[in-house]
Design an enzyme around this catalytic site. Structure first.
Site, PDB file in Angstrom:
ATOM      1  N   CYS A 116       0.758  -1.191   0.146  1.00 35.51           N
ATOM      2  CA  CYS A 116      -0.017   0.042   0.062  1.00 35.51           C
ATOM      3  C   CYS A 116       0.754   1.417   0.088  1.00 35.51           C
ATOM      4  O   CYS A 116       0.284   2.427  -0.033  1.00 35.51           O
ATOM      5  CB  CYS A 116      -0.938   0.035   1.143  1.00 35.51           C
ATOM      6  SG  CYS A 116      -0.179   0.362   2.813  1.00 35.51           S
ATOM      7  N   ASP A 348     -33.206  38.277 -29.231  1.00 39.74           N
ATOM      8  CA  ASP A 348     -32.321  39.152 -29.661  1.00 39.74           C
ATOM      9  C   ASP A 348     -31.825  40.296 -28.752  1.00 39.74           C
ATOM     10  O   ASP A 348     -32.660  40.652 -27.969  1.00 39.74           O
ATOM     11  CB  ASP A 348     -32.401  39.573 -31.077  1.00 39.74           C
ATOM     12  CG  ASP A 348     -32.657  38.557 -32.221  1.00 39.74           C
ATOM     13  OD1 ASP A 348     -32.039  37.150 -31.945  1.00 39.74           O
ATOM     14  OD2 ASP A 348     -33.141  38.558 -33.278  1.00 39.74           O
TER      15      ASP A 348
END
Length: 533
Positions: A116, A348
């Site tokens: 580990c 727009d």
């Protein structure tokens, strides 16, 4: 299995002698007792030493009678028949006598674990837990639970395979049966140890479904190159990816380990693996909260305000946008890293949005604050409205990610109502436009408008004008109220876009027509829910 038995003795002896930590020894012996892993490192080493000293008459020396939930497993043996019992040098590793517990213990007590790389050693101690919690607390997040994640160096999978093969060879050499049990995953064992400590320190439970994540990224530069031999043996497993710094990812390494033959693996890697000189490094300790979603409706009263920032060739054209006027307040209050704005369609820059407004939603990414009362949301809405006369928001509320789907469905499926101020080149009388009121379900063929062709694919879209109602103003002007299918290009329906929209108001009136002003009067999407004032 929550205890060690006589058949585990050779495994314990071999691994301790090779420099494996007590917790990894328990993993390879398939010990599933979560509480046992939480015992102090020194106590576990002492217990294993006592286990090796005792005769086979007393099997359950390292035992804890607890009922634990079933654990996940990782299978390291994929075939019934293994390779010859040789290591990378061609020799059979020698195992010390089973009663030589002191030698094994002394050999492993001062070493970094060869499997580990120290993760189940120093990184399980209270000092590291406090370091993680200090990082969490200093980040100032709101959370009621947490999920803990770990990123491990990919070479750990190589070392785990090597340790397993070493154990398997020794068991065969001693003529002992080898069961195809699965070892406990390193990640799982680590979480068994760390979860209770983090929960106690943070004062909240660990929960796999929590939106608040605490993550630790481990690295071990000393052994980084241990995966490289796999690229030669299994080149098809390691393919470059744009979002990956290295081809040696954990998944690529696991895939290669499943593919490589045992005899080829043994030629390149020692079994059991050698002990490293240094521990892993905890490169990063990070916190992340799951996204929060805020929805509402906005009105836009300016004819000089885009919905989103208007930037062309890197140059900003207008100083603000609907998105920014709303999001800057939300970002500040939720203390988020970033945001994503979406809405039911868009208008727009020179188009107003009136009526009950346009539905919108904002995803706030990694927010520090996540809990707001209804009253606090009202105050936040008021702050947005007080900050500008160009927009107003209403029905501001917290929603789920799934609920936003209702808004996107309405974007194409629902109807929208508009009001257009129209100019004609030839003089008109009331009776010239009265017939428009009688037209129902007018079918249009709209080729992608020239003004959006740079960002939308060329196509012919069929759209419907459901109803129209005209208001005569003077010889050259009238106002037209339209109810249309979502996605209809209104400006192009008026002027025709050089014949790209058919029919159009100009062709219906048999004269040139143009649009001077356009307002969105309603977006017929019944989301988000209307809130009481």
């Amino acid at each position: 299995m929550s205890s060690l038995t006589e058949k585990d003795r050779p495994v314990v002896q071999l691994l301790l002698n090779a420099g494996t930590c007590p917790r990894c020894v328990l993993r390879f012996c398939c010990v599933g007792s979560q509480k046992l892993y939480r015992h102090p490192h020194k106590d576990l080493m002492k217990d294993l030493q006592e286990f090796l000293k005792n005769s086979g008459e007393k099997e359950d020396t390292v035992c804890l009678d607890v009922a634990d939930p079933p654990c996940k497993r990782i299978r390291l043996e994929h075939r019934e028949e293994g390779a010859d019992d040789v290591n990378h040098n061609g020799a059979i590793p020698q195992i010390p006598e089973a009663d030589d517990g002191n030698a094994a213990t002394e050999n492993s007590a001062v070493k970094v674990c060869n499997v580990c790389l120290g993760i189940l050693q120093d990184f399980c101690e209270a000092d590291f837990v406090k370091k993680v919690c200090q990082k969490v607390n200093s980040a100032d997040y709101q959370f009621t639970s947490f999920v803990f994640s770990v990123s491990l160096p990919p070479q750990l999978s190589v070392r785990e395979r090597a340790a397993w093969l070493g154990v398997k060879q020794e068991m065969r050499n001693l003529g002992l049966p080898l069961a195809k049990d699965d070892i406990v995953q390193l990640k799982e064992a680590y979480k068994w140890i760390i979860h209770p400590q983090l929960s106690e320190e943070l004062g909240v439970p660990a929960d796999g479904k929590s939106l608040f994540e605490v993550s630790v990224v481990f690295a071990h530069s000393e052994t980084d190159e241990e995966c490289h031999f796999l690229a030669t043996a299994c080149p098809d497993c390691f393919k470059p990816a744009k979002n990956k710094q290295s081809v040696f990812t954990r998944m690529a390494v696991i895939k290669a380990l499943e593919k490589i033959k045992e005899e080829d693996f043994l030629k390149h890697f020692p079994c059991p693996p050698s002990s490293p000189k240094k521990l892993c490094d905890a490169l990063e300790i990070q916190c992340n909260n799951g996204a929060v979603f805020v929805a509402g409706r906005y009105n836009k009263y300016s004819r000089n305000l885009p919905q989103t920032p208007w930037i062309i060739d890197g140059e900003r054209k207008l100083e603000s946008s609907v998105e920014e006027l709303i999001s800057e307040h939300l970002m500040a209050e939720f203390k988020a890293d970033s945001f994503n704005f979406s809405s039911s369609g868009r208008e727009d820059v020179d188009v107003r949005t009136l009526g009950n407004g346009r539905p919108f939603a904002i995803e706030l990414v990694n927010p520090r604050r996540i809990r707001f009362t209804a009253e606090e949301m009202k105050r936040l809405q008021q702050a947005i409205n007080d900050s500008s006369d160009k927009i107003q928001v209403r029905d501001l509320q917290l929603v789920t990610r799934e609920a936003i789907g209702r808004m996107k469905e309405g974007e194409e499926e629902k109807t929208k109502t508009y009001s257009a101020l129209i100019w004609t080149d030839k003089a008109i009388q009331r009776e010239d436009i009265a017939f428009l009121d009688d037209i129902k379900e007018l079918k249009l063929d709209q080729k992608t408008p020239l003004r959006v062709l740079h960002r939308r694919p060329l196509a012919v879209r069929c759209r419907l004008i459901h109803t129209m109602r005209s208001e005569y103003i003077d010889e050259h002007h009238f106002r037209l109220h339209l109810k249309t299918q979502a996605g209809t290009y209104i400006k192009e329906f008026v002027h025709g876009d050089f014949g790209r929209t058919k029919p159009n108001i100009g062709s219906l009136l048999n004269r040139t027509a143009d649009i001077l002003e356009l307002d969105v009067e309603s977006v017929d999407v019944d989301w988000p829910p209307t809130l009481a004032d």
